[in-house]
Scaffold this active site. Structure first.
Site, PDB file in Angstrom:
ATOM      1  N   LYS A  38       0.678  -1.130  -0.083  1.00 44.07           N
ATOM      2  CA  LYS A  38       0.078  -0.075  -0.024  1.00 44.07           C
ATOM      3  C   LYS A  38       1.131   1.167   0.014  1.00 44.07           C
ATOM      4  O   LYS A  38       0.704   2.126  -0.767  1.00 44.07           O
ATOM      5  CB  LYS A  38      -0.655   0.023   1.227  1.00 44.07           C
ATOM      6  CG  LYS A  38      -1.907  -1.113   1.294  1.00 44.07           C
ATOM      7  CD  LYS A  38      -2.762  -0.935   2.515  1.00 44.07           C
ATOM      8  CE  LYS A  38      -2.081  -0.882   3.978  1.00 44.07           C
ATOM      9  NZ  LYS A  38      -1.464  -2.233   4.264  1.00 44.07           N
ATOM     10  N   THR A  39       1.730   1.298   0.818  1.00 48.30           N
ATOM     11  CA  THR A  39       2.519   2.501   0.936  1.00 48.30           C
ATOM     12  C   THR A  39       3.355   2.583  -0.226  1.00 48.30           C
ATOM     13  O   THR A  39       3.654   3.869  -0.694  1.00 48.30           O
ATOM     14  CB  THR A  39       3.608   2.524   2.309  1.00 48.30           C
ATOM     15  OG1 THR A  39       2.645   2.203   3.409  1.00 48.30           O
ATOM     16  CG2 THR A  39       4.350   3.612   2.425  1.00 48.30           C
ATOM     17  N   ASP A 222      -1.569   8.073   4.043  1.00 45.48           N
ATOM     18  CA  ASP A 222      -1.490   6.723   4.489  1.00 45.48           C
ATOM     19  C   ASP A 222      -2.107   6.357   5.960  1.00 45.48           C
ATOM     20  O   ASP A 222      -2.194   7.209   6.656  1.00 45.48           O
ATOM     21  CB  ASP A 222       0.083   6.613   4.605  1.00 45.48           C
ATOM     22  CG  ASP A 222       0.414   4.959   4.259  1.00 45.48           C
ATOM     23  OD1 ASP A 222      -0.255   4.142   4.084  1.00 45.48           O
ATOM     24  OD2 ASP A 222       1.847   4.436   4.368  1.00 45.48           O
ATOM     25  N   GLU A 223      -2.224   5.075   6.188  1.00 41.63           N
ATOM     26  CA  GLU A 223      -2.791   4.345   7.644  1.00 41.63           C
ATOM     27  C   GLU A 223      -4.190   5.220   7.809  1.00 41.63           C
ATOM     28  O   GLU A 223      -4.298   5.812   9.010  1.00 41.63           O
ATOM     29  CB  GLU A 223      -1.811   4.807   8.495  1.00 41.63           C
ATOM     30  CG  GLU A 223      -0.365   4.396   8.230  1.00 41.63           C
ATOM     31  CD  GLU A 223      -0.266   2.923   8.519  1.00 41.63           C
ATOM     32  OE1 GLU A 223      -1.187   2.242   8.922  1.00 41.63           O
ATOM     33  OE2 GLU A 223       0.765   2.139   8.645  1.00 41.63           O
ATOM     34  N   GLN A 253      -5.937  -3.220  10.810  1.00 39.53           N
ATOM     35  CA  GLN A 253      -4.618  -2.306  11.413  1.00 39.53           C
ATOM     36  C   GLN A 253      -5.132  -1.192  12.035  1.00 39.53           C
ATOM     37  O   GLN A 253      -4.223  -0.433  12.348  1.00 39.53           O
ATOM     38  CB  GLN A 253      -3.668  -2.150  10.378  1.00 39.53           C
ATOM     39  CG  GLN A 253      -2.796  -3.475   9.883  1.00 39.53           C
ATOM     40  CD  GLN A 253      -1.741  -3.106   8.982  1.00 39.53           C
ATOM     41  OE1 GLN A 253      -0.545  -2.870   9.618  1.00 39.53           O
ATOM     42  NE2 GLN A 253      -1.741  -3.100   7.888  1.00 39.53           N
ATOM     43  N   ARG A 606       4.769  -7.437  10.722  1.00 39.33           N
ATOM     44  CA  ARG A 606       5.977  -6.529  10.574  1.00 39.33           C
ATOM     45  C   ARG A 606       7.265  -7.725  10.311  1.00 39.33           C
ATOM     46  O   ARG A 606       8.138  -6.920   9.782  1.00 39.33           O
ATOM     47  CB  ARG A 606       6.663  -6.127  11.949  1.00 39.33           C
ATOM     48  CG  ARG A 606       5.492  -5.174  12.521  1.00 39.33           C
ATOM     49  CD  ARG A 606       5.227  -3.819  11.852  1.00 39.33           C
ATOM     50  NE  ARG A 606       3.836  -4.254  11.015  1.00 39.33           N
ATOM     51  CZ  ARG A 606       3.178  -3.987  10.027  1.00 39.33           C
ATOM     52  NH1 ARG A 606       3.889  -3.145   9.206  1.00 39.33           N
ATOM     53  NH2 ARG A 606       2.261  -4.392   9.436  1.00 39.33           N
TER      54      ARG A 606
HETATM   55  P1  ATP Z   1       1.804  -2.122   6.003  1.00 38.23           P
HETATM   56  O1  ATP Z   1       0.183  -2.480   6.149  1.00 38.23           O
HETATM   57  O2  ATP Z   1       2.349  -2.889   7.080  1.00 38.23           O
HETATM   58  O3  ATP Z   1       1.760  -0.553   5.925  1.00 38.23           O
HETATM   59  P2  ATP Z   1       2.063  -2.016   3.277  1.00 38.23           P
HETATM   60  O4  ATP Z   1       0.787  -2.632   2.553  1.00 38.23           O
HETATM   61  O5  ATP Z   1       2.048  -0.512   3.309  1.00 38.23           O
HETATM   62  O6  ATP Z   1       2.219  -2.491   4.717  1.00 38.23           O
HETATM   63  P3  ATP Z   1       4.563  -1.820   1.885  1.00 38.23           P
HETATM   64  O7  ATP Z   1       5.538  -1.581   3.091  1.00 38.23           O
HETATM   65  O8  ATP Z   1       4.338  -0.865   0.768  1.00 38.23           O
HETATM   66  O9  ATP Z   1       3.190  -2.596   2.659  1.00 38.23           O
HETATM   67  O10 ATP Z   1       5.215  -3.147   1.166  1.00 38.23           O
HETATM   68  C1  ATP Z   1       5.690  -4.148   2.037  1.00 38.23           C
HETATM   69  C2  ATP Z   1       7.001  -4.780   1.451  1.00 38.23           C
HETATM   70  O11 ATP Z   1       6.766  -5.401   0.090  1.00 38.23           O
HETATM   71  C3  ATP Z   1       8.091  -3.912   1.053  1.00 38.23           C
HETATM   72  O12 ATP Z   1       9.169  -4.441   1.520  1.00 38.23           O
HETATM   73  C4  ATP Z   1       7.787  -3.596  -0.333  1.00 38.23           C
HETATM   74  O13 ATP Z   1       9.140  -2.923  -1.027  1.00 38.23           O
HETATM   75  C5  ATP Z   1       7.372  -4.989  -0.816  1.00 38.23           C
HETATM   76  N1  ATP Z   1       6.647  -4.850  -2.010  1.00 38.23           N
HETATM   77  C6  ATP Z   1       5.346  -4.250  -2.271  1.00 38.23           C
HETATM   78  N2  ATP Z   1       5.045  -4.316  -3.548  1.00 38.23           N
HETATM   79  C7  ATP Z   1       6.085  -5.052  -4.232  1.00 38.23           C
HETATM   80  C8  ATP Z   1       6.113  -5.708  -5.390  1.00 38.23           C
HETATM   81  N3  ATP Z   1       5.006  -5.453  -6.335  1.00 38.23           N
HETATM   82  N4  ATP Z   1       7.112  -6.310  -5.815  1.00 38.23           N
HETATM   83  C9  ATP Z   1       8.150  -6.631  -4.813  1.00 38.23           C
HETATM   84  N5  ATP Z   1       8.147  -6.184  -3.739  1.00 38.23           N
HETATM   85  C10 ATP Z   1       7.079  -5.544  -3.212  1.00 38.23           C
HETATM   86 MG    MG Z   2       2.296   0.815   5.030  1.00 37.79          MG
END
Ligand code: ATP
Ligand code: MG
Length: 724
Positions: A38-39, A222-223, A253, A606
């Site tokens: 997402k981020t 975000d969040e 979350q 995490r």
């Molecule tokens: P959270 O809910 O914990 O905030 P999030 O959904 O924001 O998580 P991110 O932190 O953006 O997730 O991504 C999680 C991990 O996956 C990061 O290390 C990111 O670089 C990797 N990632 C995300 N998308 C891809 C992709 N398409 N290919 C490879 N790695 C990815």
């Molecule tokens: Mg995130």
């Protein structure tokens, strides 16, 4: 992925992420579980709008939840596109509100040098008002009042708009009113006030609002699941027909309900805006299958979820370790030795995190990490700028900057002790109260109207000293000013001249603040007259918590709450016990319990490769220790995913058992037995290794800590088993 546009920005994204990044829909909700990118999608969308849609970085506003996350976002963005960090508006709600208020202090009815106060200052002010109103701490605890005030501010209610139904709420409202007036008079803003005031600013000045609506062509949050009412309302003001909003969230979350956050804002968003496009991401890129299934299983126990199931391609069959420690010392020892092993195997310290429910749990972990010489850093908890000596130094600077800052005055009037007694301070407070003036002015009045006494002489000297630093401020750099302040106030000497370890470390911290000022002066391009104000605000917002002499690769310690949005290869979650996690006050309330479960979900997700959960069969609370029970959250994870070490089944956890492979026998030195040592006193046997002459046993002594002793030399006396 066939039709993926030929842009390097999209190369590392999956189809759903590409859609989230490139859609032209100005109302976008990205709804997805942990670690689904997402981020990443949010940051790429910012870059996409700059690169492909011609937006200037300064036309984007991005809001995140912590300063650490904001820094991370800026960093990730700068890797994608060229940006000048100064033109970017990326920060927490608080930091952005603060920036607005600094720009428009006049319109917001604030003095130029308005000051942010933290919760400790807030309590100090409230205590004073409570006392003036004729209540004592017992009948009207300051914490209760501060909770009442914050909740109301978070709901965008001023003192005259509170809902008053009971006699008690009438009293609380009256105190809120006084507090509001006092802060207003002194130019002080608490954290919730930052947002409420920024909201009022736009409400009362449509021209300023229109300016920002024009300026910010795209707003990203975000969040989003953790926004509260005032944050939501503030965003709503900003969004109009010509700008875009993207929000990113995960209902599973949402962990700040206790601070007024509303998951419902996700639903509200889809209702308040037309044609909201919802993009769901389902692939998790962070964790192994085992870790992800544990998280999915756990969270499936909650009701009323929006319902998302995540999957991952990441193999990794290592089970989740669960360690049942004998007590909290044993738990910390286990975690720290595991960390030591990982470091020896070549893992990087910064990829390892220890998470816990309550700040107090870090102390014992820190103690052991120091013993094992493992560098670490605690996020949250006792942050650098929250340490009392640092707050003293900053309070001096605040008073220099703004003499009407009463909490600062109260804090330093007698620190270091300068013979101004509580009676004198009380008189000054009375004058301030009756004449509605600041403590500073009241002190000056007191000097003028009181016949010479020792206290008057000391007080005169104190005011003169602050005044001399104020004059110096006009020509001194920030570090030089602080140094001068240390000299004049005697603050540094006070700690340097005491020969205890504690005061030595306080003196070191004060020296470190000097270094921080030096770095700040070099990094920030501010007009010399503004630098002190800016420095103080940054400290209050903790944007500066990175300053100081921090080694770069260190083990990370933090509460589960502050781990939100972060990821680590190896994660330990400590203290999985009923009453600690889930916390005691959540256990009778389904809603709170579900929030605790979400917090556990956040913690588990995490971890990228390796996860260890631990709990202690007995935990110390002050001077006593009590038996505990394994947290229900561990029991909600299928056993097949767990590798249990020393774990007693739930019914048996009331009893002390340390190592199931060595049941207690007639052996007086068996694990779990109590022994006495001539020098170290009483303790309990935790572990043993070796045989015969070289048999060593590990003992947790009540006073002397944990030690390994060779049984044949130690001259131990057996005591009754199972005593505490
Ligand atoms: P959270 O809910 O914990 O905030 P999030 O959904 O924001 O998580 P991110 O932190 O953006 O997730 O991504 C999680 C991990 O996956 C990061 O290390 C990111 O670089 C990797 N990632 C995300 N998308 C891809 C992709 N398409 N290919 C490879 N790695 C990815
Ligand atoms: Mg995130």
């Amino acid at each position: 992925m066939d039709n993926m546009p030929a842009s390097s920005l999209l190369q590392s994204l999956n189809e759903a992420q590409c859609k989230a990044v490139t859609t032209d829909n100005p109302r976008l909700l990205i709804l997805a579980g942990a670690g689904s990118g997402k981020t990443r999608a949010l940051v790429h969308r910012m870059a996409w709008y700059v690169q492909q849609k011609g937006l200037l970085p300064s036309e984007i506003l991005a809001v995140t939840f912590t300063n650490k996350a904001a820094k991370e976002m800026q960093h990730r963005l700068s890797q994608l596109i060229q940006v000048d960090p100064r033109s970017l508006w990326v920060g927490t709600f608080h930091a952005i509100a603060h920036r607005l208020l600094r720009y428009h202090s006049q319109e917001a009815n604030l003095p130029d040098n308005f000051q942010i106060i933290d919760s400790e200052d807030q309590l100090r002010l409230i205590k004073q008002i409570v006392k003036q109103q004729g209540f004592d701490e017992e009948s009207m605890p300051a914490k209760k009042v501060s909770y009442f005030i914050s909740r109301n501010k978070e709901e965008a209610r001023r003192a005259n708009q509170c809902v008053v139904t009971t006699h008690e709420s009438q009293i609380l409202q009256a105190i809120y009113q006084q507090y509001e007036a006092m802060c207003f008079r002194q130019g002080l803003l608490d954290f919730s006030e930052l947002l409420l005031r920024a909201y009022d600013l736009w409400q009362q000045h449509p021209d300023i609002l229109a300016h920002y609506q024009q300026r910010f062509k795209h707003v990203l949050v975000d969040e989003f699941q953790d926004t509260n009412t005032i944050q939501y309302l503030w965003l709503k003001q900003l969004i109009h027909t010509n700008n875009a909003i993207t929000v990113v969230g995960d209902d599973d979350q949402s962990i700040y309900g206790w601070r007024g956050a509303k998951i419902e804002n996700i639903h509200q968003f889809t209702q308040d805006y037309h044609n909201v496009e919802v993009v769901r991401l389902e692939q998790n890129y962070r964790s192994t299958k085992v870790i992800l299934s544990a998280a999915n299983q756990l969270i499936s126990q909650n009701e009323g979820r929006l319902g998302k199931e995540l999957w991952t391609e990441s193999e990794g069959k290592e089970k989740i370790q669960v360690y049942g420690a004998f007590n909290e010392n044993d738990e910390a020892r286990f975690i720290v030795t595991q960390i030591q092993q990982a470091l020896r195997q070549g893992h990087d310290a910064q990829d390892i995190a220890v998470l816990y429910r309550s700040n107090a749990q870090s102390r014992i972990l820190e103690q052991l990490l120091r013993q094992y010489d493992i560098p670490y850093r605690v996020y949250g908890g006792m942050r650098f700028f929250e340490r009392s000596e640092i707050k003293d130094a900053l309070a001096y600077l605040r008073l220099v900057r703004h003499q009407a800052d009463d909490p600062a005055f109260e804090r330093v009037i007698n620190t270091p002790p300068r013979g101004i007694g509580e009676r004198t301070v009380e008189k000054i407070r009375e004058i301030a109260q009756t004449q509605q003036i600041s403590l500073w002015e009241a002190a000056a009045y007191y000097i003028e109207t009181t016949k010479g006494s020792k206290a008057v002489a000391q007080l005169t000297q104190f005011l003169g000293m602050i005044e001399s630093v104020r004059v110096a401020q006009q020509s001194y750099s920030l570090p030089r000013l602080l140094e001068f302040l240390y000299q004049q106030s005697g603050l540094l000497d006070y700690y340097q001249l005491q020969a205890s370890e504690k005061s030595e470390s306080k003196a070191e911290n004060l020296q470190e603040l000097l270094i921080a000022c030096q770095q700040y002066q070099e990094q920030v391009e501010a007009d010399p007259s503004a630098i002190l104000t800016q420095f103080l605000s940054d400290c209050a917002l903790e944007a500066g918590s990175e300053i100081g002499d921090q080694p770069s690769s260190v083990v990370q310690l933090m509460t589960l709450h502050s781990a939100k949005g972060l990821e680590f290869k190896t994660v330990f979650i400590a203290g999985l016990e009923e009453g600690l996690f889930p916390s005691r006050h959540s256990m009778q309330d389904k809603k709170k319990l579900e929030e605790e479960r979400r917090l556990c979900y956040v913690g588990i997700t995490r971890a990228m490769n390796r996860l260890t959960l631990s709990y202690a069969l007995r935990r110390g609370y002050g001077s006593y220790s009590a038996p505990t029970r394994l947290s229900r959250f561990v029991q909600e994870i299928p056993s097949a995913l767990l590798n249990k070490i020393n774990v007693s089944e739930p019914a048996a956890t009331q009893n002390i058992r340390v190592n199931t492979s060595t049941p207690k026998s007639n052996n007086p030195f068996a694990i779990g037995s109590w022994v006495s040592h001539a020098k170290f006193g009483e303790g309990m046997v935790l572990n043993q290794e070796g045989q015969g002459e070289s048999l060593r046993i590990q003992i947790q002594f009540k006073q002397a800590g944990c030690k390994w002793l060779v049984l044949s030399y130690a001259n131990l006396k057996p005591l009754d088993t199972l005593r505490n």
